[in-house]
Design an enzyme around this catalytic site. Structure first.
Site, PDB file in Angstrom:
ATOM      1  N   THR A   7       0.803  -1.290  -0.107  1.00 18.17           N
ATOM      2  CA  THR A   7       0.116   0.080   0.131  1.00 18.17           C
ATOM      3  C   THR A   7       0.982   1.238  -0.042  1.00 18.17           C
ATOM      4  O   THR A   7       2.048   1.151   0.280  1.00 18.17           O
ATOM      5  CB  THR A   7      -0.736  -0.006   1.252  1.00 18.17           C
ATOM      6  OG1 THR A   7      -1.706   1.176   1.076  1.00 18.17           O
ATOM      7  CG2 THR A   7      -0.044  -0.069   2.522  1.00 18.17           C
ATOM      8  N   ASN A   9      -0.240   3.860   1.706  1.00 16.21           N
ATOM      9  CA  ASN A   9      -0.771   4.242   3.058  1.00 16.21           C
ATOM     10  C   ASN A   9      -0.424   3.630   4.330  1.00 16.21           C
ATOM     11  O   ASN A   9      -0.650   2.679   4.798  1.00 16.21           O
ATOM     12  CB  ASN A   9      -2.399   4.010   2.918  1.00 16.21           C
ATOM     13  CG  ASN A   9      -3.212   4.857   3.985  1.00 16.21           C
ATOM     14  OD1 ASN A   9      -2.572   5.171   4.809  1.00 16.21           O
ATOM     15  ND2 ASN A   9      -4.495   4.964   3.809  1.00 16.21           N
ATOM     16  N   GLY A  11      -1.200   4.592   7.109  1.00 18.66           N
ATOM     17  CA  GLY A  11      -2.131   4.455   8.195  1.00 18.66           C
ATOM     18  C   GLY A  11      -2.721   2.936   8.307  1.00 18.66           C
ATOM     19  O   GLY A  11      -3.122   2.343   9.169  1.00 18.66           O
ATOM     20  N   ASP A  65      -8.580  -2.966  -0.690  1.00 22.61           N
ATOM     21  CA  ASP A  65      -9.330  -1.926  -1.293  1.00 22.61           C
ATOM     22  C   ASP A  65     -10.692  -1.575  -0.356  1.00 22.61           C
ATOM     23  O   ASP A  65     -11.435  -2.464  -0.118  1.00 22.61           O
ATOM     24  CB  ASP A  65      -9.806  -2.307  -2.795  1.00 22.61           C
ATOM     25  CG  ASP A  65     -10.196  -1.116  -3.705  1.00 22.61           C
ATOM     26  OD1 ASP A  65      -9.473  -0.163  -3.477  1.00 22.61           O
ATOM     27  OD2 ASP A  65     -10.936  -1.100  -4.559  1.00 22.61           O
ATOM     28  N   SER A  66     -10.715  -0.229  -0.175  1.00 23.71           N
ATOM     29  CA  SER A  66     -11.652   0.237   0.674  1.00 23.71           C
ATOM     30  C   SER A  66     -12.312   1.423   0.116  1.00 23.71           C
ATOM     31  O   SER A  66     -12.114   1.956  -0.794  1.00 23.71           O
ATOM     32  CB  SER A  66     -11.048   0.831   1.894  1.00 23.71           C
ATOM     33  OG  SER A  66     -10.422  -0.173   2.508  1.00 23.71           O
ATOM     34  N   ASP A 143     -11.576   9.461   8.087  1.00 22.09           N
ATOM     35  CA  ASP A 143     -11.900   9.216   9.240  1.00 22.09           C
ATOM     36  C   ASP A 143     -12.286  10.275  10.200  1.00 22.09           C
ATOM     37  O   ASP A 143     -13.291  10.045  11.205  1.00 22.09           O
ATOM     38  CB  ASP A 143     -10.437   8.966  10.121  1.00 22.09           C
ATOM     39  CG  ASP A 143     -10.102   7.593   9.706  1.00 22.09           C
ATOM     40  OD1 ASP A 143     -11.121   6.573   9.445  1.00 22.09           O
ATOM     41  OD2 ASP A 143      -8.874   7.074  10.075  1.00 22.09           O
ATOM     42  N   ARG A 168     -12.252  -2.279   8.556  1.00 20.69           N
ATOM     43  CA  ARG A 168     -10.875  -3.050   8.357  1.00 20.69           C
ATOM     44  C   ARG A 168     -10.580  -3.996   9.518  1.00 20.69           C
ATOM     45  O   ARG A 168     -10.424  -5.286   9.031  1.00 20.69           O
ATOM     46  CB  ARG A 168      -9.757  -2.205   8.314  1.00 20.69           C
ATOM     47  CG  ARG A 168      -8.389  -2.828   7.934  1.00 20.69           C
ATOM     48  CD  ARG A 168      -7.263  -1.790   7.275  1.00 20.69           C
ATOM     49  NE  ARG A 168      -7.756  -1.239   6.065  1.00 20.69           N
ATOM     50  CZ  ARG A 168      -8.166   0.159   5.977  1.00 20.69           C
ATOM     51  NH1 ARG A 168      -8.234   0.938   7.239  1.00 20.69           N
ATOM     52  NH2 ARG A 168      -8.617   0.558   5.079  1.00 20.69           N
TER      53      ARG A 168
HETATM   54  P1  IMP Z   1      -8.007   2.781  -1.012  1.00 16.56           P
HETATM   55  O1  IMP Z   1      -8.269   2.835  -2.440  1.00 16.56           O
HETATM   56  O2  IMP Z   1      -8.480   1.453  -0.609  1.00 16.56           O
HETATM   57  O3  IMP Z   1      -6.683   3.196  -0.676  1.00 16.56           O
HETATM   58  O4  IMP Z   1      -9.015   3.934  -0.244  1.00 16.56           O
HETATM   59  C1  IMP Z   1      -9.782   4.704  -1.007  1.00 16.56           C
HETATM   60  C2  IMP Z   1     -10.149   5.724  -0.103  1.00 16.56           C
HETATM   61  O5  IMP Z   1     -10.849   5.636   1.148  1.00 16.56           O
HETATM   62  C3  IMP Z   1      -8.552   6.777   0.053  1.00 16.56           C
HETATM   63  O6  IMP Z   1      -8.885   8.115   0.193  1.00 16.56           O
HETATM   64  C4  IMP Z   1      -8.197   6.123   1.589  1.00 16.56           C
HETATM   65  O7  IMP Z   1      -7.663   7.154   2.270  1.00 16.56           O
HETATM   66  C5  IMP Z   1      -9.959   6.222   2.105  1.00 16.56           C
HETATM   67  N1  IMP Z   1      -9.801   5.042   3.102  1.00 16.56           N
HETATM   68  C6  IMP Z   1      -9.727   3.956   3.111  1.00 16.56           C
HETATM   69  N2  IMP Z   1      -9.724   3.277   4.277  1.00 16.56           N
HETATM   70  C7  IMP Z   1     -10.058   4.400   5.092  1.00 16.56           C
HETATM   71  C8  IMP Z   1     -10.297   4.194   6.404  1.00 16.56           C
HETATM   72  O8  IMP Z   1     -10.058   3.154   7.325  1.00 16.56           O
HETATM   73  N3  IMP Z   1     -10.707   5.362   7.081  1.00 16.56           N
HETATM   74  C9  IMP Z   1     -10.712   6.566   6.392  1.00 16.56           C
HETATM   75  N4  IMP Z   1     -10.395   6.674   5.096  1.00 16.56           N
HETATM   76  C10 IMP Z   1     -10.208   5.423   4.463  1.00 16.56           C
END
Ligand code: IMP
Length: 185
Positions: A7, A9, A11, A65-66, A143, A168
């Site tokens: 990743t 990220n 965090g 992927d979130s 967040d 998560r």
């Molecule tokens: P990603 O593609 O999974 O990295 O996440 C898509 C977007 O959602 C990114 O802008 C991340 O910062 C945000 N995101 C993913 N997980 C979280 C979380 O646990 N808290 C807040 N924002 C999140």
């Protein structure tokens, strides 16, 4: 035992490390860009991502992927969460939600894990609400505007507390039980 978290990220890595420490599994942060397809399913992004990463010869890893799906915005930003965060940000989301009374939202996290050559894909969900202002300094991304209990934002609580309730954290609990079922840990 080590698992690579692929990743950009840090965090996410912090959250994984916090969830896996009690099992003696160490997280290694690996920056390895891979193509993320644009689709409506987080699971599909993860499946394709795992194929791409394995082609590079990497094993024993996690990707996730979130996305944040807001009811009154018909699921936006959803699979465009990264793009929306980079462009309009939390402020832009709050503007879109100005005077909107239905503030329900769902955070989803799909984890793809390669462990000992096996593939495990799990999805965790956290139902909550979008706050009316940004609150807190912890965490990352959405967040400060997402609340799991209608009061506190994810940015106002510790990583450990966030893991107890978050999308998560819920996905990790499913992953750990699947790793145990398969006697991988
Ligand atoms: P990603 O593609 O999974 O990295 O996440 C898509 C977007 O959602 C990114 O802008 C991340 O910062 C945000 N995101 C993913 N997980 C979280 C979380 O646990 N808290 C807040 N924002 C999140």
């Amino acid at each position: 035992m080590k698992l690579k978290v692929i990743t950009s990220n840090p965090g996410k890595v912090r959250e994984y490390q916090n969830s896996f420490t009690h099992l003696g599994i160490e997280m290694e942060h690996l920056h390895l860009p891979y193509d993320e397809i644009q689709t409506f399913q987080l699971e599909e992004v993860v499946e394709k991502g795992m194929v791409e990463i394995r082609k590079k010869g990497v094993t024993d890893f996690i990707i996730d992927d979130s996305g944040l799906f807001i009811d009154s915005l018909k699921g936006f930003p959803g699979v465009w969460s990264a793009f929306a965060q980079k462009t309009i940000g939390n402020e832009g989301i709050l503007k879109l939600m100005k005077n909107v009374s239905d503030r329900k939202a769902e955070f989803k996290c799909c984890i793809g894990c390669d462990f000992g050559g096996e593939t495990i894909i799990v999805t965790g969900i956290c139902n909550g609400t979008i706050l009316t202002t940004e609150k807190g300094k912890e965490g990352f991304g959405y967040d400060p505007i997402f609340s799991y209990d209608g009061k506190l934002s994810f940015a106002e609580i510790s990583t450990e507390e966030k893991n107890n309730f978050s999308h998560r954290g819920n996905a990790v609990r499913l992953l750990i039980s699947e790793l145990k079922n398969r006697s991988l840990i």
